[in-house]
Design an enzyme around this catalytic site. Structure first.
Site, short mmCIF file in Angstrom:
data_model
loop_
_atom_site.label_atom_id
_atom_site.label_comp_id
_atom_site.label_asym_id
_atom_site.label_seq_id
_atom_site.Cartn_x
_atom_site.Cartn_y
_atom_site.Cartn_z
N HIS A 1 44.51 28.20 -1.40
CA HIS A 1 44.72 28.64 -0.02
C HIS A 1 45.64 29.85 0.04
O HIS A 1 45.47 30.73 0.90
CB HIS A 1 45.29 27.50 0.81
CG HIS A 1 44.99 27.61 2.27
ND1 HIS A 1 43.70 27.69 2.76
CD2 HIS A 1 45.81 27.69 3.34
CE1 HIS A 1 43.74 27.79 4.07
NE2 HIS A 1 45.00 27.81 4.46
N HIS B 1 36.71 32.60 10.74
CA HIS B 1 37.43 31.99 11.86
C HIS B 1 36.58 32.10 13.13
O HIS B 1 36.14 33.20 13.48
CB HIS B 1 38.77 32.69 12.11
CG HIS B 1 39.80 32.39 11.08
ND1 HIS B 1 40.93 33.15 10.89
CD2 HIS B 1 39.89 31.38 10.16
CE1 HIS B 1 41.66 32.65 9.92
NE2 HIS B 1 41.06 31.57 9.46
N ARG C 1 43.63 32.87 -0.58
CA ARG C 1 42.88 33.22 0.65
C ARG C 1 43.78 34.00 1.60
O ARG C 1 43.36 35.00 2.19
CB ARG C 1 42.36 31.94 1.30
CG ARG C 1 41.69 32.12 2.67
CD ARG C 1 41.05 30.79 3.06
NE ARG C 1 40.83 30.62 4.50
CZ ARG C 1 39.75 31.00 5.16
NH1 ARG C 1 38.78 31.63 4.51
NH2 ARG C 1 39.64 30.77 6.45
N ARG D 1 37.20 29.78 1.87
CA ARG D 1 37.91 28.51 1.81
C ARG D 1 37.59 27.89 0.46
O ARG D 1 36.48 28.03 -0.06
CB ARG D 1 37.46 27.57 2.94
CG ARG D 1 37.72 28.11 4.33
CD ARG D 1 37.17 27.16 5.39
NE ARG D 1 37.44 27.65 6.74
CZ ARG D 1 36.61 28.42 7.44
NH1 ARG D 1 35.44 28.78 6.90
NH2 ARG D 1 36.92 28.82 8.66
N LYS E 1 32.25 26.48 8.09
CA LYS E 1 32.50 25.47 9.11
C LYS E 1 31.49 25.59 10.25
O LYS E 1 31.10 26.69 10.63
CB LYS E 1 33.92 25.63 9.68
CG LYS E 1 35.01 25.05 8.78
CD LYS E 1 36.34 25.04 9.50
CE LYS E 1 37.40 24.34 8.67
NZ LYS E 1 38.71 24.31 9.38
N TYR F 1 48.34 36.30 11.20
CA TYR F 1 48.62 37.47 10.36
C TYR F 1 49.17 38.65 11.16
O TYR F 1 49.31 39.75 10.61
CB TYR F 1 47.34 37.91 9.63
CG TYR F 1 46.80 36.86 8.70
CD1 TYR F 1 47.42 36.59 7.49
CD2 TYR F 1 45.67 36.13 9.03
CE1 TYR F 1 46.95 35.62 6.64
CE2 TYR F 1 45.17 35.16 8.18
CZ TYR F 1 45.81 34.91 6.99
OH TYR F 1 45.33 33.94 6.14
#
Length: 304
Positions: free
Chosen positions: A249, A275, A252, A153, A177, A284
């Site tokens: 982004h 994720h 990415r 990210r 995250k 995807y």
């Protein structure tokens, strides 16, 4: 039933047990407080009909399907918490349907375009003359090579501590995250670009003392996302790539799409992207579908 107190308890749980980020907690708070104010008697004591009426009102006011789905998701999480804690004997969201929404495919770049971008960055890093231009070119080359090699990210990339690059240049250990750490390998070109940047960085006393891999004279002490995005668009223009189609982004997404196109497993890509849930990575699946069609067309004995 005190809805405000229940919401606070839910947010405390999300922070303490699940490591939810401040932005996530703020979003939950806004959505839950909005629902609680709109529903007579508050959210904590609401029934299915009350919540359905609230969601219908949200839709009538023109909120996008994605916003409606986010609000319902927050409410679902809230009632799961109340049920698990024994504060409700039922979950009124169990019979509610999520609003239908299209699944926009992420913008990405072709492998050829990405190659042109990286080649241009390498060329500029090799040809830069004056010190200031050279530092900027080496930094941009390192940034784009690392971003495409790792799929980080943009906030993770620009905020990297310098220590991640001093341990072992074959991979970075990244804290993402929810304060979760993951390992991302670096390509040969990314390692070379990073070594060149570290050597140049060490020559600048102000940079050498910074705890950040990409220092800057900003409030945060590191390169801002906005400056990197601006520099990336400039690089794209010089590479003959439409500026409107590129951002950090998008690179990415290119990282993930190109891995899948070339045979990578969806679960592996999920881990590399950081994720928490495989459902996030499933944007995807169109890439996997295209790959399977190509596989059948190329190898099935009855394919035309």
């Amino acid at each position: 039933m005190n809805s405000a107190a229940r919401i606070e308890a839910f947010l405390e749980m999300m922070s303490a047990e699940r490591g939810a980020a401040e932005n996530t907690l703020s979003s939950y708070r806004r959505d839950l407080e909005h629902a609680s104010e709109a529903i007579k008697g508050g959210l904590a004591g609401a029934g299915s009909a009350d919540i359905r009426a609230y969601l219908d009102e949200v839709a009538a006011r023109g909120f996008a399907p994605t916003s409606q789905a986010r609000k319902l998701s927050a409410i679902r999480q809230f009632f799961k918490f109340l049920y698990a804690e024994g504060l409700r004997g039922d979950d009124p969201t169990g019979t509610l349907d999520s609003p239908r929404k299209g699944r926009p495919l992420p913008k990405t770049m072709s492998e050829a375009e990405t190659g042109r971008l990286l080649d241009r960055a390498a060329q500029e890093a090799g040809e830069a003359g004056p010190d200031g231009d050279r530092m900027a070119a080496l930094r941009l080359h390192a940034l784009v090579e690392v971003l495409y090699a790792t799929g980080l990210r943009v906030s993770e990339l620009v905020g990297l501590p310098v220590t991640v690059a001093l341990r072992d240049d074959r991979f970075f250990m990244v804290r993402g995250k929810g304060d979760k750490e993951r390992m991302v390998p670096l390509s040969t070109k990314a390692r070379a670009a990073m070594r060149a940047w570290l050597a140049a960085r060490a020559e600048r006393p102000a940079f050498a003392e910074s705890p950040f891999l990409f220092p800057a004279s900003s409030d945060s002490g590191h390169l801002s996302r906005q400056v990197f995005a601006r520099d990336l668009k400039g690089l794209a223009a010089r590479s003959g790539i439409a500026v409107a189609k590129i951002s950090p982004h998008v690179l990415r997404h290119a990282f993930a799409s190109h891995l899948l196109q070339n045979g990578a497993d969806l679960r592996a890509v999920q881990q590399l992207l950081g994720h928490a849930d495989i459902s996030t990575t499933q944007i995807y699946t169109h890439v996997l579908e295209e790959r399977l069609v190509r596989l059948v067309n190329d190898h099935h004995p009855l394919a035309d």
